[in-house]
Design a protein around this motif. Structure first.
Motif, short mmCIF file in Angstrom:
data_model
loop_
_atom_site.label_atom_id
_atom_site.label_comp_id
_atom_site.label_asym_id
_atom_site.label_seq_id
_atom_site.Cartn_x
_atom_site.Cartn_y
_atom_site.Cartn_z
N GLU A 81 9.10 -7.27 -8.48
CA GLU A 81 10.01 -7.86 -7.90
C GLU A 81 11.05 -7.17 -6.98
N HIS A 82 11.35 -6.07 -7.44
CA HIS A 82 12.62 -5.38 -6.81
C HIS A 82 12.12 -4.09 -5.94
N PHE A 83 11.05 -3.79 -5.91
CA PHE A 83 10.47 -2.50 -5.21
C PHE A 83 9.31 -2.93 -4.64
N SER A 84 9.10 -3.71 -3.64
CA SER A 84 8.00 -4.51 -3.31
C SER A 84 6.90 -3.36 -2.68
N SER A 85 7.93 -2.21 -1.95
CA SER A 85 7.03 -1.13 -1.30
C SER A 85 6.10 -0.42 -2.00
N GLU A 86 6.73 0.51 -3.01
CA GLU A 86 6.10 1.30 -4.05
C GLU A 86 6.48 1.09 -5.41
N PRO A 87 6.14 -0.16 -5.89
CA PRO A 87 6.68 -0.39 -7.48
C PRO A 87 6.00 0.44 -8.42
N LYS A 88 5.01 0.92 -8.17
CA LYS A 88 4.35 1.79 -9.36
C LYS A 88 4.97 3.21 -9.25
N ALA A 89 5.34 3.74 -8.06
CA ALA A 89 5.90 5.06 -8.19
C ALA A 89 7.34 5.09 -8.78
N VAL A 90 8.18 4.03 -8.52
CA VAL A 90 9.45 3.93 -8.75
C VAL A 90 9.53 3.61 -10.08
N MET A 91 8.44 2.93 -10.64
CA MET A 91 8.41 2.36 -12.27
C MET A 91 8.27 3.87 -12.98
N TRP A 92 7.57 4.50 -12.59
CA TRP A 92 7.11 5.79 -13.45
C TRP A 92 8.39 6.73 -13.28
N LEU A 93 8.89 6.88 -11.96
CA LEU A 93 10.06 7.73 -12.07
C LEU A 93 11.25 7.14 -12.98
#
Length: 205
Positions: free
Chosen positions: A134-146
């Motif tokens: 919902e908050h990082f539509s461009s690269e949610p997976k990369a940000v999530m694991w960060l």
């Protein structure tokens, strides 16, 4: 000869399993009782949680741990049981004279291993994967694991500090774990060496 060589391995696996089950049950019961006992002791104090870190006048209260303790308690129970079972099965028979020193160190090893897992659990509870969609539509997976990796490393860095400062559960849990390790060593550490010795003394038919 091949049959005799296989027997110590089977006895080691049996000892590993039995000691793990004993420690898992004992630590699980102890963790549940100690957590709820300390939480009851703290009452409704808004400035006190079961686990906490005091840094000068700043404090970190782990409210999430108080609200959802199951995964945290399960993690420390499983990690401690696995490490304790390997110690009983493979190290105690070789280093019998130093087992008391080992008992004092093993809880800290378990804490170091479990701390990053706790940081990860805390991060997932705070920000579910849907949050990043919902908050990082461009690269949610990369940000999530960060975020998850960062919180896991924070757990590793702060776990020991929380263990030192979270009185009285730190002292109570440390004593309970050491006692269970001592009892587990008394119950299971001689099984492997005794079975191995008896199998070697048996004459082949």
């Amino acid at each position: 000869m091949e049959k005799n060589s296989d027997q110590p391995k089977s006895h080691s696996l049996k000892t590993l399993f039995l000691s793990f089950c004993f420690l898992a049950v004992g630590l699980g019961i102890a963790a549940f009782l100690l957590f709820n006992g300390v939480k009851l002791m703290n009452g409704d104090n808004p400035y006190r949680t079961v686990l906490h870190i005091n840094m000068g006048f700043r404090g970190y209260d782990f409210r999430e741990f108080d609200k959802q303790p199951f995964l945290y308690l399960l993690t420390i129970t499983l990690v401690s049981s696995i490490i304790g079972a390997f110690w009983v099965t493979f190290l105690v028979p070789k280093y019998k004279k130093n087992f008391l020193a080992h008992i004092l160190v093993i809880p800290w090893i378990s804490l170091v291993v479990a701390s990053p897992v706790w940081g990860f659990i805390w991060s997932v509870n705070l920000r579910s994967p849907q949050y990043f969609v919902e908050h990082f539509s461009s690269e949610p997976k990369a940000v999530m694991w960060l975020f998850y990796r960062t919180d896991a490393m924070s757990g590793l860095k702060l776990g020991w500090l929380s263990a030192i400062q979270s009185f009285p559960i730190n002292i109570l849990s440390y004593v309970a774990f050491c006692l269970l390790l001592f009892v587990s060593r008394k119950l299971f550490s001689n099984v492997v060496s005794e079975k191995a010795t008896s199998s070697l003394n048996e004459k082949p038919a």
